[in-house]
Each structure stands twice: as structure tokens, then as C-alpha cells.
Design an enzyme around this catalytic site. Structure first.
Site, PDB file in Angstrom:
ATOM      1  CE  LYS A 149     -13.782 -14.958  37.292  1.00 29.06           C
ATOM      2  NZ  LYS A 149     -14.685 -15.762  36.472  1.00 29.06           N
ATOM      3  N   GLY A 230     -15.917 -23.555  27.435  1.00 27.43           N
ATOM      4  CA  GLY A 230     -14.966 -22.911  28.356  1.00 27.43           C
ATOM      5  C   GLY A 230     -15.510 -21.639  28.974  1.00 27.43           C
ATOM      6  CE  LYS A 248     -16.859 -12.267  35.509  1.00 27.17           C
ATOM      7  NZ  LYS A 248     -17.622 -13.097  34.568  1.00 27.17           N
TER       8      LYS A 248
HETATM    9  N1  HSE Z   1     -17.615 -18.143  34.136  1.00 30.83           N
HETATM   10  C1  HSE Z   1     -17.424 -16.806  33.689  1.00 30.83           C
HETATM   11  C2  HSE Z   1     -18.571 -16.412  32.806  1.00 30.83           C
HETATM   12  C3  HSE Z   1     -16.116 -16.707  32.948  1.00 30.83           C
HETATM   13  O1  HSE Z   1     -19.350 -17.282  32.410  1.00 30.83           O
HETATM   14  O2  HSE Z   1     -18.742 -15.235  32.515  1.00 30.83           O
HETATM   15  C4  HSE Z   1     -15.607 -15.314  32.785  1.00 30.83           C
HETATM   16  O3  HSE Z   1     -15.337 -14.711  34.015  1.00 30.83           O
END
Ligand code: HSE
Length: 365
Positions: A149, A230, A248
Site C-alpha cells: 500500500k 497473516g 487504503k
Molecule cells: N493488515 C491488513 C489488514 C492486511 O488487516 O486488513 C490487508 O491489507
């Protein structure tokens, strides 16, 4: 002109009439998303050849601390998968294998067609090293696909212009809502609509934590699970303090509104101040805390944007979005609100966005 016509005709051919395209691809970064991509490649290799006449040949993987492997003829996916959690010096020998190439050296090799940039996101230090990886790759005439990002948020107009200038493809679908095609929906599916607002749950980690806290799990334990799955960034501060959702929003503002927003222009608050008592109190009153990201195009052309924990009533579609899921509502002039819900974080889900960009690239070529 004739070449252009031939190219157009070739692209109109379907199925068995089409010629196979091979894309020699390297991965920069080999964390949860890179490993998810490798698994997806193994599962879909034959299907991509059959359905899209696309042969994805993984020829290199470079990491910051676990070494690198490169072979212009292609790596053995099963052997790579077997050492995916380990140092890449454990990848077995094969003819013409080169070990230890630095990312910038690897991406510049003539055999490379596509660079997939997956190093950890940061908005500091000009999003390095990802920014240099992407700029160098574009300058070298390589197609670039990224789920990172930082560079897309900080330099979207510049990178798009650089890609256009070099006549190469820049794919960034995985930067917002992981594998769920949030950007493609705004760019392609809602073509012709005027979008005046985006509002959604754009961070999987915090949504997972809030959902778990409603079930009585502690904040710390929920964060640990989000990391194990993850979902979380390398530095989870980016998630829990709202920087990830804000990044975002910046990307959405570029793509949807064509406007540049700075991180400091976003009214941002994370979820670290939310107590278990506050979470339970909302529940008792038929509401849920959600980390809501919102960007609105104002009549004067400015974009106002915020990321804030917000109590939403259960009647709001966003209230039912739980765990690592994300959602986005586009407010449009022609068809009203359109809401998209789907997996927003996690290696395998985000890997799908890379695959969808690769297919778009193959169609674009
Ligand atoms: N760390 C981000 C989240 C991963 O938890 O949405 C996806 O961009």
C-alpha cells in the site's frame, strides 16, 4: 498499423486459437502473501494455461533476510514450497540457479517480465524499499503488480504516469480489501456512475479483534490470533491505530475521485482506546463498534476523510461484517449505494488479487 491490427485480431481469438503467453515473474518479499501466491500458482497453473493461455513462470524470489533464488528458466514450485518458511539457501540446486541476487539486481534481469512487489508496507521513509523496487522495475520496462500500500498511497499519479510512459502495466488491486475486487469494481464495474462517497471496513485485523472482543476474548489474544492468521501488518501499529485503513482511503481517493490525500489530512483514530466494557455496552444496546473509514467528495472538489471507531446499529450492512472480512459501500448517482463484502486480509485472499491482476495484464497485452 498492420502490427497493431494483427495484435488486435490475435486478442480477439479465443480458446485453442490463441497463442500461449508466458510471463516470467519474480516475487520481491516472501511473507504470508507471497506464500499464498505460490500455493495459488501451484493450484491454478494448469487452469490458467487452459482457460487464459497464460503460463506463469516463477523465475525468482528475493527476500530481505532469507536470501534469494533466481533461475531464468523457472523455479520448481514444489521445491520452493517445501522451503517457503525457511532460508532460501535450503532451496535445492538446479542448473543455472543463481543465489543471493539483491532485489534491484534481480528485477532488472532481461528475463523478467513481471515484478510482484510484496515487501512490508510502510508509509514512512517514502515507502522504501518498495518505492525503489517499483520505480526501478517500471523504468526497466517491467510490468509491476503489488499488494504494497505504501508506494501506491504515496505516489499513485506518478507511478501510473511512469507505467503509461513506459507502456507497461501497473496492478495494485491487492492494496485495498485484499482479494475482494474493491478497486476493480470502482474502476470497471461501476463505469459510468459518479461516485460521491466511499464508506467501509477496510482493515481485517481490527475487525477481527473487535469481533473477538464481542465474544469475550482479550484484545491482546485477539491481536495474536490476527497475526498468526497473516492478517496483521509486519508492524501491527499500522492496523490498530488506523494507519492501514487510512492508507487504503488514500488509494481509494486516488482511484475513485482522482484526488490526492495526505495521511495528515485524514481524521484518524484507531481502536486501542476501546475497552471491553465499551464493546459489551454497544452490544447490550443492539449496536457494534466498527472501525469505519469514509471519504466524501465535497461540492468544492475537496475530499474529506476519516477513520474512526464508530457504533453502528445492527440494521447497517456493515454491522454484520465480522472477523477478517471487509466491506465497502460506494455511493453512486445512478444506482444508489452498492456494497461489496469479502475477505480483506490474509495471505491466500490477497494472493488472489495478484492473480486477478496477472490475468488483467495478460488480457491487456
Ligand atoms: N493488515 C491488513 C489488514 C492486511 O488487516 O486488513 C490487508 O491489507
Amino acid at each position: 498499423m498492420q502490427a497493431l491490427l494483427a495484435h488486435t485480431l490475435e486478442n480477439r481469438l479465443t480458446g485453442s486459437e490463441m497463442t500461449m503467453k508466458t510471463l516470467n515473474t519474480v516475487l520481491l518479499g516472501f511473507g504470508a502473501v507471497g506464500r499464498g501466491f505460490l500455493a495459488l500458482l501451484q493450484a491454478r497453473h494448469a487452469y490458467l494455461q487452459e482457460r487464459y493461455k497464460l503460463r506463469l513462470n516463477l523465475i525468482g524470489v528475493a527476500t530481505a533476510r532469507r536470501g534469494s533464488v533466481f533461475c531464468s528458466e523457472g523455479l520448481n514450485l514444489a521445491a520452493l514450497s517445501a522451503v517457503a518458511d525457511r532460508h532460501l539457501s535450503e532451496y535445492p540446486e538446479q542448473p543455472r540457479l543463481i543465489r543471493g541476487l539483491e532485489p534491484l539486481t534481480m528485477l532488472s534481469r532481461p528475463a523478467v517480465d513481471v515484478v510482484i512487489e510484496l515487501t512490508p508496507t510502510t508509509y514512512e521513509n517514502n515507502a522504501e524499499p518498495a518505492m525503489s523496487h517499483i520505480r526501478t522495475a517500471l523504468a526497466a520496462g517491467k510490468h509491476v503488480i503489488t499488494a504494497n500500500k505504501g508506494p501506491i498511497a504515496l505516489a499513485y499519479p506518478d507511478l501510473v504516469a511512469q507505467a503509461e510512459h513506459r507502456g507497461v502495466f501497473l496492478g495494485y488491486e491487492g492494496t485495498v480489501m485484499g482479494g475482494t475486487p474493491a478497486l476493480r469494481m470502482a474502476r470497471k464495474t461501476l463505469a459510468g456512475c459518479h461516485i460521491s462517497e466511499v464508506r467501509g471496513i477496510l482493515n481485517g485485523t481490527t475487525n477481527f479483534i473487535l469481533t473477538e472482543m464481542e465474544r469475550g476474548t482479550s484484545y491482546a489474544e485477539a491481536l495474536r490470533t490476527a497475526q498468526a492468521r497473516g492478517y496483521a501488518e509486519a508492524d501491527p501499529t499500522n492496523d490498530v491505530e488506523g494507519f492501514d485503513a487510512a492508507g487504503k482511503l488514500i488509494i481509494l481517493a486516488h482511484v475513485v475521485f482522482g484526488k490526492a490525500l495526505r495521511m495528515t489530512e485524514i481524521d484518524r483514530r484507531g481502536i486501542t482506546g476501546l475497552t471491553p466494557e465499551a464493546v459489551q455496552a454497544a452490544q447490550a444496546q443492539g449496536e457494534r463498534w466498527k472501525l469505519i473509514a469514509q471519504a466524501t467528495l465535497q461540492p468544492d472538489g475537496r475530499v474529506s476523510a476519516s477513520v474512526r471507531p464508530t457504533r453502528v446499529p445492527l440494521s447497517d450492512p456493515l454491522a454484520s461484517v465480522s472477523g477478517g472480512m471487509n466491506a465497502i459501500t460506494y455511493q453512486t448517482d445512478l444506482i444508489g449505494n452498492v456494497t461489496l463484502i469479502g475477505a480483506g486480509a490474509g495471505g491466500e485472499a490477497t494472493a488472489y488479487a495478484l492473480l486477478s491482476d496477472l490475468i488483467e495484464l495478460a488480457e491487456w497485452l
